[in-house]
Write an enzyme that holds these catalytic residues in place. Structure first.
Site, PDB file in Angstrom:
ATOM      1  N   GLY A  18       0.830  -1.213   0.000  1.00 30.11           N
ATOM      2  CA  GLY A  18       0.000   0.000   0.000  1.00 30.11           C
ATOM      3  C   GLY A  18       0.857   1.253   0.000  1.00 30.11           C
ATOM      4  O   GLY A  18       2.092   1.196  -0.117  1.00 30.11           O
ATOM      5  N   THR A  76      -6.200  -2.814  -2.217  1.00 27.19           N
ATOM      6  CA  THR A  76      -5.997  -1.393  -2.567  1.00 27.19           C
ATOM      7  C   THR A  76      -4.526  -1.088  -2.843  1.00 27.19           C
ATOM      8  O   THR A  76      -4.202  -0.029  -3.349  1.00 27.19           O
ATOM      9  CB  THR A  76      -6.476  -0.439  -1.451  1.00 27.19           C
ATOM     10  OG1 THR A  76      -5.816  -0.791  -0.227  1.00 27.19           O
ATOM     11  CG2 THR A  76      -7.972  -0.496  -1.270  1.00 27.19           C
ATOM     12  N   GLY A  77      -3.646  -2.013  -2.502  1.00 22.71           N
ATOM     13  CA  GLY A  77      -2.224  -1.821  -2.778  1.00 22.71           C
ATOM     14  C   GLY A  77      -1.936  -2.153  -4.232  1.00 22.71           C
ATOM     15  O   GLY A  77      -2.814  -2.630  -4.949  1.00 22.71           O
ATOM     16  N   THR A  96     -11.297  -7.198   8.125  1.00 25.43           N
ATOM     17  CA  THR A  96      -9.855  -6.985   7.951  1.00 25.43           C
ATOM     18  C   THR A  96      -9.250  -6.457   9.246  1.00 25.43           C
ATOM     19  O   THR A  96      -8.214  -6.945   9.709  1.00 25.43           O
ATOM     20  CB  THR A  96      -9.592  -5.985   6.803  1.00 25.43           C
ATOM     21  OG1 THR A  96      -9.992  -6.600   5.592  1.00 25.43           O
ATOM     22  CG2 THR A  96      -8.129  -5.602   6.715  1.00 25.43           C
ATOM     23  N   ALA A 114      -1.174  -0.303  12.953  1.00 29.28           N
ATOM     24  CA  ALA A 114      -1.428   1.013  12.359  1.00 29.28           C
ATOM     25  C   ALA A 114      -2.882   1.367  12.656  1.00 29.28           C
ATOM     26  O   ALA A 114      -3.788   0.987  11.926  1.00 29.28           O
ATOM     27  CB  ALA A 114      -1.178   0.974  10.857  1.00 29.28           C
ATOM     28  N   TYR A 119     -14.795   1.128   9.483  1.00 26.22           N
ATOM     29  CA  TYR A 119     -13.373   1.456   9.633  1.00 26.22           C
ATOM     30  C   TYR A 119     -13.078   1.884  11.076  1.00 26.22           C
ATOM     31  O   TYR A 119     -12.229   1.297  11.752  1.00 26.22           O
ATOM     32  CB  TYR A 119     -13.024   2.568   8.656  1.00 26.22           C
ATOM     33  CG  TYR A 119     -11.573   2.979   8.631  1.00 26.22           C
ATOM     34  CD1 TYR A 119     -10.618   2.174   8.019  1.00 26.22           C
ATOM     35  CD2 TYR A 119     -11.156   4.194   9.186  1.00 26.22           C
ATOM     36  CE1 TYR A 119      -9.280   2.565   7.959  1.00 26.22           C
ATOM     37  CE2 TYR A 119      -9.829   4.582   9.130  1.00 26.22           C
ATOM     38  CZ  TYR A 119      -8.889   3.770   8.518  1.00 26.22           C
ATOM     39  OH  TYR A 119      -7.568   4.166   8.468  1.00 26.22           O
ATOM     40  N   ARG A 170      -9.112  10.948  -1.160  1.00 26.17           N
ATOM     41  CA  ARG A 170      -8.644  11.667   0.028  1.00 26.17           C
ATOM     42  C   ARG A 170      -8.343  13.113  -0.360  1.00 26.17           C
ATOM     43  O   ARG A 170      -8.105  13.422  -1.532  1.00 26.17           O
ATOM     44  CB  ARG A 170      -7.394  10.985   0.590  1.00 26.17           C
ATOM     45  CG  ARG A 170      -7.732   9.589   1.095  1.00 26.17           C
ATOM     46  CD  ARG A 170      -6.606   8.991   1.889  1.00 26.17           C
ATOM     47  NE  ARG A 170      -6.050   7.821   1.262  1.00 26.17           N
ATOM     48  CZ  ARG A 170      -5.181   6.993   1.839  1.00 26.17           C
ATOM     49  NH1 ARG A 170      -4.779   7.196   3.067  1.00 26.17           N
ATOM     50  NH2 ARG A 170      -4.706   5.955   1.199  1.00 26.17           N
TER      51      ARG A 170
END
Ligand code: NAD
Length: 336
Positions: free
Chosen positions: A15, A40-41, A97, A119, A150, A191
């Site tokens: 990522g 998403t990576g 996840t 993280a 999330y 973002r």
């Protein structure tokens, strides 16, 4: 100071942040196993490492049990889509996840005695009623809204980390990461920094959600990676620490700065604020400062490096799109 070489697993290593972390760990001479599902990576983020003798890749989804036989000294868990557009597109998978992924990696840490870092995110503070946010603040999170997969997933992961520490004395670190930006962000991830830069370079209107007076604190990726490694290397059994840049920027000012640095004449367009969008964000970083970490790269310098990367990335996207002759917005890209 001696720096014994270690075997380090980076979950989410393909990522945006994870690939920079792999770079930095390899530079220090460690062996790195990048575990990633590539949801998403991207392969492009780690292509330059493929030939490195200390680097290997395991394609795997962390919600599934990890393969047996892994032996590592340290684990960084960055595996989780981070942009709202991505994590909300498969919310159940996002929650799994964070929760199953943390549990699987914590089990690996328990089996191998590895030190493990999570993280986490400033999103655990939700739309904060306390400003700026110290680690002692418990947050203001909507558990049923569209961001909950999330936010609550990350909160549950923190709980798992501390329970594994209390129950099995694991050596854990939890980094609450605030907005981070830099090269290898995806131009279309929605973002704020990627949006503004892509829009400015493509001559499209810069979209500001709300009145633009909401703030973000933006940390350059190299600073953040240095912070993660500092946290991992700090002695202690359980450390919870904010990592981010305490300099607060109004979204409208950021838009102006991006226009300035790109030389773009794009207009600014205002749209309604998304549900549960946080109004203010700024980390208290006293704990990190006590570990001798602080962000060093200023916004102009970081944005300039990011803009350079986006010029290159958008050119490649355009080339791909014209080769595919597909339809859709990519075909409408203005010259960069
Ligand atoms: P990213 O989406 O670029 O990277 C996440 C990586 O994890 C990707 O390579 C993806 O393929 C992988 N991944 C996702 N789900 C997976 C799964 N189930 N199994 C295996 N791999 C999986 O995001 P990023 O910005 O690099 O964020 C990295 C970490 O940092 C995330 O955990 C995120 O929550 C956290 N974080 C990032 C920011 C930020 O501003 N970028 C802020 C706070 C927290």
């Amino acid at each position: 100071m001696s720096n014994p070489k270690k075997s380090i697993l980076v979950a989410g290593g393909a990522g945006f942040i994870g690939s920079h972390l792999c770079d930095a760990l390899l530079t220090q001479g460690h062996r790195v196993l990048c575990l990633d599902s590539f949801i998403t990576g991207s392969e492009a983020n780690i292509a330059h490492l493929r030939e490195h003798s200390g680097f290997s890749v395991l394609q795997h989804d962390v919600i599934e049990a990890l393969p047996g036989g892994l032996i590592v000294d340290e684990i960084y868990n960055l595996a989780c889509a981070a942009s709202p557009a991505h994590y909300q597109s498969e919310p159940v998978h996002t929650l799994k996840t964070s929760v199953y992924g943390a549990a699987n990696l914590l089990e690996l840490a328990r089996r191998t005695g590895a030190r493990i870092l999570q993280a986490s995110t400033s999103e655990v503070y939700g739309d904060p009623e306390v400003h700026p946010q110290p680690e002692t603040y418990w947050g203001h999170v909507n558990p049923t809204g569209p961001r909950a997969c999330y936010d609550e997933g990350k909160r549950a992961a923190e709980t798992l980390f501390f329970d594994y520490h209390r129950r099995w004395h694991l050596s854990i670190r939890v980094a609450r990461i605030f907005n981070t930006y830099g090269p290898r962000m995806q131009p279309d991830d929605g973002r704020v920094v990627s949006n503004f830069i892509s829009q400015a370079l493509l001559g499209a209107p810069l979209t500001i959600y709300g009145d633009g007076r909401q703030t973000r604190s933006l940390c350059y990726v190299d600073d953040l990676v240095h912070g993660l490694m500092t946290l991992m290397d700090t002695p202690g059994r359980a450390i919870l620490c904010n990592l981010g840049n305490p300099r607060e920027e109004r979204v409208v000012d950021l838009a102006r700065k991006v226009l300035d640095l790109t030389g773009s004449h794009s207009p600014v367009e205002y749209r309604p604020l998304p549900v549960d969008d946080p109004r203010r964000r700024r980390p208290v970083i006293e704990r990190a400062r006590r570990l001798s970490w602080r962000p060093r790269i200023d916004l102009d310098e970081g944005l300039t490096a990011t803009i350079d990367y986006f010029r290159y990335a958008l050119r490649n996207i355009k080339a791909d799109a014209s080769q595919r002759m597909g339809t859709g917005p990519i075909r409408e890209l203005a010259p960069i």
